[in-house]
Design a protein around this motif. Sequence first.
Motif, PDB file in Angstrom:
ATOM      1  N   THR A 190       0.832  -1.206   0.000  1.00 16.06           N
ATOM      2  CA  THR A 190       0.000   0.000   0.000  1.00 16.06           C
ATOM      3  C   THR A 190       0.865   1.255   0.000  1.00 16.06           C
ATOM      4  OG1 THR A 190      -1.777  -1.157   1.165  1.00 16.06           O
ATOM      5  CG2 THR A 190      -1.790   1.249   1.286  1.00 16.06           C
ATOM      6  N   LEU A 191       1.912   1.261   0.828  1.00 17.37           N
ATOM      7  CA  LEU A 191       2.818   2.410   0.877  1.00 17.37           C
ATOM      8  C   LEU A 191       3.557   2.587  -0.449  1.00 17.37           C
ATOM      9  CD1 LEU A 191       4.274   1.954   4.466  1.00 17.37           C
ATOM     10  CD2 LEU A 191       2.879   3.875   3.671  1.00 17.37           C
ATOM     11  N   ASN A 192       3.940   1.491  -1.071  1.00 18.00           N
ATOM     12  CA  ASN A 192       4.628   1.563  -2.352  1.00 18.00           C
ATOM     13  C   ASN A 192       3.714   2.170  -3.420  1.00 18.00           C
ATOM     14  OD1 ASN A 192       6.961   1.033  -3.995  1.00 18.00           O
ATOM     15  ND2 ASN A 192       5.817  -0.648  -4.919  1.00 18.00           N
ATOM     16  N   ASN A 193       2.452   1.773  -3.431  1.00 21.54           N
ATOM     17  CA  ASN A 193       1.486   2.375  -4.365  1.00 21.54           C
ATOM     18  C   ASN A 193       1.330   3.862  -4.083  1.00 21.54           C
ATOM     19  OD1 ASN A 193       1.038  -0.060  -5.670  1.00 21.54           O
ATOM     20  ND2 ASN A 193      -0.774  -0.557  -4.464  1.00 21.54           N
ATOM     21  N   CYS A 194       1.240   4.212  -2.806  1.00 19.17           N
ATOM     22  CA  CYS A 194       1.115   5.610  -2.400  1.00 19.17           C
ATOM     23  C   CYS A 194       2.342   6.399  -2.842  1.00 19.17           C
ATOM     24  CB  CYS A 194       0.934   5.692  -0.888  1.00 19.17           C
ATOM     25  SG  CYS A 194       0.759   7.361  -0.252  1.00 19.17           S
ATOM     26  N   PHE A 195       3.524   5.801  -2.684  1.00 19.75           N
ATOM     27  CA  PHE A 195       4.767   6.437  -3.102  1.00 19.75           C
ATOM     28  C   PHE A 195       4.721   6.792  -4.584  1.00 19.75           C
ATOM     29  CE2 PHE A 195       8.956   5.915  -5.062  1.00 19.75           C
ATOM     30  CZ  PHE A 195       9.691   6.871  -4.369  1.00 19.75           C
ATOM     31  N   HIS A 196       4.283   5.860  -5.405  1.00 22.51           N
ATOM     32  CA  HIS A 196       4.232   6.117  -6.850  1.00 22.51           C
ATOM     33  C   HIS A 196       3.185   7.177  -7.204  1.00 22.51           C
ATOM     34  CE1 HIS A 196       7.221   3.282  -8.147  1.00 22.51           C
ATOM     35  NE2 HIS A 196       6.713   2.391  -7.309  1.00 22.51           N
ATOM     36  N   GLU A 197       2.072   7.177  -6.504  1.00 24.23           N
ATOM     37  CA  GLU A 197       1.061   8.219  -6.731  1.00 24.23           C
ATOM     38  C   GLU A 197       1.612   9.588  -6.336  1.00 24.23           C
ATOM     39  OE1 GLU A 197      -2.545   7.094  -4.727  1.00 24.23           O
ATOM     40  OE2 GLU A 197      -2.744   5.265  -5.917  1.00 24.23           O
ATOM     41  N   LEU A 198       2.336   9.638  -5.219  1.00 25.98           N
ATOM     42  CA  LEU A 198       2.943  10.902  -4.789  1.00 25.98           C
ATOM     43  C   LEU A 198       3.979  11.376  -5.803  1.00 25.98           C
ATOM     44  CD1 LEU A 198       3.364  10.181  -0.989  1.00 25.98           C
ATOM     45  CD2 LEU A 198       1.955  11.986  -1.993  1.00 25.98           C
ATOM     46  N   GLU A 199       4.769  10.464  -6.320  1.00 26.72           N
ATOM     47  CA  GLU A 199       5.760  10.815  -7.348  1.00 26.72           C
ATOM     48  C   GLU A 199       5.070  11.451  -8.551  1.00 26.72           C
ATOM     49  OE1 GLU A 199       9.535   9.186  -7.939  1.00 26.72           O
ATOM     50  OE2 GLU A 199       9.290  10.402  -6.139  1.00 26.72           O
ATOM     51  N   ASP A 200       3.961  10.861  -8.983  1.00 27.71           N
ATOM     52  CA  ASP A 200       3.212  11.407 -10.117  1.00 27.71           C
ATOM     53  C   ASP A 200       2.644  12.788  -9.786  1.00 27.71           C
ATOM     54  OD1 ASP A 200       3.757   9.130 -11.596  1.00 27.71           O
ATOM     55  OD2 ASP A 200       1.782   8.220 -11.250  1.00 27.71           O
ATOM     56  N   ASP A 235       5.931  16.593  -0.746  1.00 28.96           N
ATOM     57  CA  ASP A 235       7.294  16.199  -0.400  1.00 28.96           C
ATOM     58  C   ASP A 235       7.377  15.668   1.032  1.00 28.96           C
ATOM     59  OD1 ASP A 235       8.578  16.677  -2.849  1.00 28.96           O
ATOM     60  OD2 ASP A 235       8.971  18.782  -2.357  1.00 28.96           O
ATOM     61  N   GLU A 236       6.677  16.324   1.953  1.00 30.14           N
ATOM     62  CA  GLU A 236       6.660  15.859   3.343  1.00 30.14           C
ATOM     63  C   GLU A 236       5.999  14.483   3.450  1.00 30.14           C
ATOM     64  OE1 GLU A 236       4.677  18.949   5.528  1.00 30.14           O
ATOM     65  OE2 GLU A 236       6.334  20.358   5.243  1.00 30.14           O
ATOM     66  N   GLU A 237       4.898  14.309   2.748  1.00 27.69           N
ATOM     67  CA  GLU A 237       4.200  13.025   2.761  1.00 27.69           C
ATOM     68  C   GLU A 237       5.077  11.930   2.151  1.00 27.69           C
ATOM     69  OE1 GLU A 237      -0.095  11.127   1.404  1.00 27.69           O
ATOM     70  OE2 GLU A 237       0.242  13.277   1.186  1.00 27.69           O
ATOM     71  N   LYS A 238       5.780  12.268   1.082  1.00 27.80           N
ATOM     72  CA  LYS A 238       6.671  11.293   0.440  1.00 27.80           C
ATOM     73  C   LYS A 238       7.773  10.864   1.403  1.00 27.80           C
ATOM     74  CE  LYS A 238       9.929  10.872  -3.370  1.00 27.80           C
ATOM     75  NZ  LYS A 238      10.572  11.573  -4.480  1.00 27.80           N
ATOM     76  N   LYS A 239       8.363  11.809   2.138  1.00 30.63           N
ATOM     77  CA  LYS A 239       9.410  11.480   3.110  1.00 30.63           C
ATOM     78  C   LYS A 239       8.870  10.534   4.174  1.00 30.63           C
ATOM     79  CE  LYS A 239      12.088  15.694   2.543  1.00 30.63           C
ATOM     80  NZ  LYS A 239      12.416  17.005   3.088  1.00 30.63           N
ATOM     81  N   SER A 240       7.649  10.779   4.628  1.00 26.98           N
ATOM     82  CA  SER A 240       7.027   9.916   5.632  1.00 26.98           C
ATOM     83  C   SER A 240       6.819   8.510   5.085  1.00 26.98           C
ATOM     84  CB  SER A 240       5.695  10.521   6.076  1.00 26.98           C
ATOM     85  OG  SER A 240       5.002   9.624   6.904  1.00 26.98           O
ATOM     86  N   VAL A 241       6.325   8.408   3.857  1.00 26.21           N
ATOM     87  CA  VAL A 241       6.086   7.106   3.229  1.00 26.21           C
ATOM     88  C   VAL A 241       7.403   6.350   3.061  1.00 26.21           C
ATOM     89  CG1 VAL A 241       5.381   6.000   1.059  1.00 26.21           C
ATOM     90  CG2 VAL A 241       3.908   7.730   2.102  1.00 26.21           C
ATOM     91  N   VAL A 242       8.445   7.040   2.609  1.00 21.49           N
ATOM     92  CA  VAL A 242       9.748   6.405   2.418  1.00 21.49           C
ATOM     93  C   VAL A 242      10.289   5.892   3.748  1.00 21.49           C
ATOM     94  CG1 VAL A 242      12.167   6.879   1.802  1.00 21.49           C
ATOM     95  CG2 VAL A 242      10.324   7.642   0.295  1.00 21.49           C
ATOM     96  N   ALA A 243      10.122   6.660   4.814  1.00 21.99           N
ATOM     97  CA  ALA A 243      10.594   6.232   6.139  1.00 21.99           C
ATOM     98  C   ALA A 243       9.833   4.991   6.617  1.00 21.99           C
ATOM     99  CB  ALA A 243      10.436   7.370   7.145  1.00 21.99           C
ATOM    100  N   GLN A 244       8.515   4.975   6.411  1.00 18.76           N
ATOM    101  CA  GLN A 244       7.717   3.812   6.806  1.00 18.76           C
ATOM    102  C   GLN A 244       8.107   2.575   5.995  1.00 18.76           C
ATOM    103  OE1 GLN A 244       3.373   4.554   7.360  1.00 18.76           O
ATOM    104  NE2 GLN A 244       3.940   6.677   6.902  1.00 18.76           N
ATOM    105  N   MET A 245       8.361   2.772   4.703  1.00 23.86           N
ATOM    106  CA  MET A 245       8.768   1.651   3.853  1.00 23.86           C
ATOM    107  C   MET A 245      10.131   1.108   4.302  1.00 23.86           C
ATOM    108  SD  MET A 245       7.505   3.024   0.116  1.00 23.86           S
ATOM    109  CE  MET A 245       8.272   1.722  -0.827  1.00 23.86           C
TER     110      MET A 245
END
Length: 122
Positions: free
Chosen positions: A24-34, A92-102
């Motif tokens: 789920t986090l990986n999917n979120c990461f890709h959506e955030l990247e887009d 960007d803040e949300e992406k950092k959080s997702v990356v840390a959780q991953m």
Amino acid sequence: MQQGGGSDMEVTWEDEQNINKFRTLNNCFHELEDDIKIANLTIIFSGLISINIDIQYYPWIMYTLAKNTKDEVENRIENMKEVTSHKLTKLDEEKKSVVAQMAELKKILYGKFKDSINLEED
């Protein structure tokens, strides 16, 4: 689940939850990247337009100007840049959080499953 040596490894309910959360986090990461790419393009595009508004080359600006003055259009473009910049900061803040959780889930999952699991992208 099989380890590299061929022995059976028990996958617990908690392991399944961690794997699902990682997916789920990986999917979120890709959506955030887009979303970040779109926001960056929006800022670049609005910056290019505000540099030199040549109405004949931007039909949508002509339509907008038919209802608004040039100053109003420039204000809208400036507002769009500000809103998008603020949105980009949040993304960007949300992406950092997702990356840390991953990263934390990778530690847990690789710690248990070693090379029996692959959480890396090709």
